[in-house]
Structure formats: C-alpha cells, structure tokens
Design an enzyme around this catalytic site. Sequence first.
Site, PDB file in Angstrom:
ATOM      1  CB  THR A  60      -0.995   0.008   1.192  1.00 10.78           C
ATOM      2  OG1 THR A  60      -1.972   1.015   0.936  1.00 10.78           O
ATOM      3  CG2 THR A  60      -0.324   0.251   2.519  1.00 10.78           C
TER       4      THR A  60
ATOM      5  CB  CYS B 151      -3.780   6.540   5.585  1.00  8.60           C
ATOM      6  SG  CYS B 151      -4.961   7.502   4.626  1.00  8.60           S
TER       7      CYS B 151
ATOM      8  CG  HIS C 217      -4.277   2.541   2.984  1.00 11.32           C
ATOM      9  ND1 HIS C 217      -3.288   2.804   2.083  1.00 11.32           N
ATOM     10  CD2 HIS C 217      -4.672   3.755   3.449  1.00 11.32           C
ATOM     11  CE1 HIS C 217      -3.097   4.112   2.004  1.00 11.32           C
ATOM     12  NE2 HIS C 217      -3.936   4.705   2.822  1.00 11.32           N
TER      13      HIS C 217
END
Length: 153
Positions: free
Chosen positions: A15, A21, A38
């Site tokens: 990711t 995040c 994620h």
Amino acid sequence: MADLKVGSGEDIIITSGLGSCVGVTLYNKSTKIGGMAHVMLPEFPANREQGNPAKYADTALDMLLDKLRKKRVNLNRLEAKMAGGAQMFNFSSSNDKMRIGARNIEAVERILQEKGIPILGAEVGENYGRTMELHNATGKVLIKTVKHDDIVL
C-alpha cells in the site's frame, strides 16, 4: 486507500500513500498468511448508514480478521505491524479533529490491544509519507519513504 487484502506464501501486499492514513499488517508466521489494511479514519461514523468500512480502523480491522479467519488462520497467533499516521500539514488550530494521523495511530493501537494482538513493529508519526510492503514468505514489512532510508519491521 481504504482497502484491505490477504495473501500467503510468496505474495507481497503493498500500500502506498500512507500520510495520515495507517497501514496495519496482521501476520501468522506458522502459516505464512497475512493481510494488510489501509485505514483513513479512526472509526465508522455512527450517523452514517453506508460507506466503505475498509476506510475506518474499527471496521477495517474486523473485516481483515474475518478474511483471515476464513483462510483458517489461528487468530490467537497473529502479530501486527503498522506504519503511517503522519501529521502531513501544520495547523494553527489545536483542534483534535485535525490530528488525524495521531488519532488513527491511537485507534489502531487500542483495537489491537483489545483483541490481544501484539504490535511487533511500528514506523508511525512524524511528517512524511510512506509505502508499506508485507512479504508473506517471511513476515517482514518494508517501509519506504522519499527522504529517509528504508526500514524493515
């Protein structure tokens, strides 16, 4: 973003774009099966009936655990690693809502603690973005950034 995947054997789950995040890996070393979420925000809003549950720490981790359970992974042997949760911009306000990265880190840590899943490594906070790779063959997690050396968790 706002996604999750499960892999095994030689699979590598990646990711990118981890700013505020948080990327979370859950891995069982005896089966070499692991997954990654994620997450963008700490919790699914109570006033919202629809939305992507993979976007929120509370619902994404439950979904990831369910996918691992379906692969017959012993959830009692999971180990977690996490990255991200940066404060990407400076804000003049001390409003807690603007601390998205820190709130994401806190939510993931709390949820993992509640579920009894130990966190074996973390590369979180600061003010820079990251890419995260879970190598299912070894359980190693590689963290890449633009301005810093790569880190292996």
